[in-house]
Scaffold this motif. Structure first.
Motif, short mmCIF file in Angstrom:
data_model
loop_
_atom_site.label_atom_id
_atom_site.label_comp_id
_atom_site.label_asym_id
_atom_site.label_seq_id
_atom_site.Cartn_x
_atom_site.Cartn_y
_atom_site.Cartn_z
N GLY A 131 15.29 -19.59 7.90
CA GLY A 131 14.81 -18.47 8.73
C GLY A 131 14.74 -18.89 10.16
O GLY A 131 14.63 -18.03 11.22
N GLU A 132 14.82 -20.28 10.50
CA GLU A 132 14.72 -20.79 11.92
C GLU A 132 16.04 -20.68 12.47
O GLU A 132 16.91 -21.47 11.80
N LYS A 133 16.07 -20.21 13.67
CA LYS A 133 17.54 -20.28 14.37
C LYS A 133 17.56 -21.67 14.80
O LYS A 133 16.52 -22.48 15.12
N ARG A 134 18.95 -22.19 14.90
CA ARG A 134 19.25 -23.69 15.52
C ARG A 134 19.48 -23.25 17.17
O ARG A 134 20.10 -22.23 17.49
N ASN A 188 19.05 -21.14 4.23
CA ASN A 188 18.61 -21.74 3.39
C ASN A 188 17.45 -23.02 3.94
O ASN A 188 16.85 -23.57 2.97
N GLY A 189 17.21 -23.33 4.96
CA GLY A 189 16.70 -24.44 5.47
C GLY A 189 17.27 -25.81 5.24
O GLY A 189 17.81 -25.98 3.98
N PHE A 190 17.11 -26.45 5.95
CA PHE A 190 17.90 -27.93 5.98
C PHE A 190 17.17 -29.06 6.82
O PHE A 190 16.94 -28.61 8.22
N ARG A 232 15.48 -29.56 1.95
CA ARG A 232 15.38 -27.97 2.19
C ARG A 232 14.41 -27.76 3.01
O ARG A 232 14.53 -26.64 3.87
N SER A 233 13.16 -28.32 2.84
CA SER A 233 11.90 -28.07 3.80
C SER A 233 11.45 -29.21 4.24
O SER A 233 11.46 -30.49 3.63
N SER A 268 28.91 -23.92 8.58
CA SER A 268 27.78 -24.50 8.30
C SER A 268 26.32 -23.77 8.76
O SER A 268 25.39 -23.85 8.22
N GLY A 269 26.44 -23.38 9.99
CA GLY A 269 25.51 -22.70 10.67
C GLY A 269 24.56 -21.86 10.02
O GLY A 269 23.24 -21.90 9.87
#
Length: 172
Positions: A47-50, A97-99, A125-126, A90-91
């Motif tokens: 859920g976190e934007k890159r 999913n978290g990475f 993943r987290s 991949s973005g």
């Protein structure tokens, strides 16, 4: 009046872009800060934007990202893409999913403006995960143009059965 407002907006937007560019420039002043930013910018919780603008800022105009490994038939190959291609393929997955990719070991070779890094990584993943779900090696080619570091290419493969990471590329 409209012309003055348009001029003000123009100069404010230039000031913002210059501020962002200055902030980004500080992230590519050293080899260590460039590699740290490379790993940080793709990492985040679900859920976190890159910051894809910063991601693209790391690379030369014609940079290539090359994941490699076995296809469904077991034959080793690779896929070439641009930084934009990486974001497209991949973005969304990374954000949904978290990475987290973390460098655990590095071998660096430099000659003139050319630097090659073998960067061993672990993927999670987290950030709270105890064990990585995968590991591998990024072969990263960089250039220093006298003003900053640029990522020219990243060619990587994951660890898998029959292809363990050699001890010389792992922390002692």
């Amino acid at each position: 009046m409209m012309k003055k407002l348009a001029t003000l907006i123009f100069f404010l937007s230039i000031g913002f872009m210059t501020s962002a560019q200055d902030e980004y420039l500080s992230k590519v002043q050293t080899l260590d800060s460039t590699i740290e930013t490379l790993y940080d910018v793709i990492s985040g919780e679900a859920g976190e934007k890159r910051n894809w603008e910063l991601f693209k800022y790391l690379f030369t105009e014609d940079a290539t990202l090359l994941p490699s490994g076995p296809n469904e038939d077991g034959k080793i190959g690779y896929r070439a893409m641009t930084p934009d291609g990486y974001i497209e393929t991949s973005g969304a997955w990374l954000e949904e999913n978290g990475f987290f990719e973390k460098e655990i070991f590095r071998v660096t070779e430099t000659f003139g403006s050319v630097t090659h890094i073998f960067s061993t990584y672990e993927s999670y993943r987290s950030e709270s995960d105890d064990k990585p779900f995968t590991r591998g090696i990024n072969s990263i080619q960089l250039m220093n143009d006298g003003e900053r570091w640029w990522v020219v290419n990243i060619y990587w493969t994951g660890e898998r059965e029959g292809n363990p990471i050699p001890d010389k590329y792992l922390p002692k």
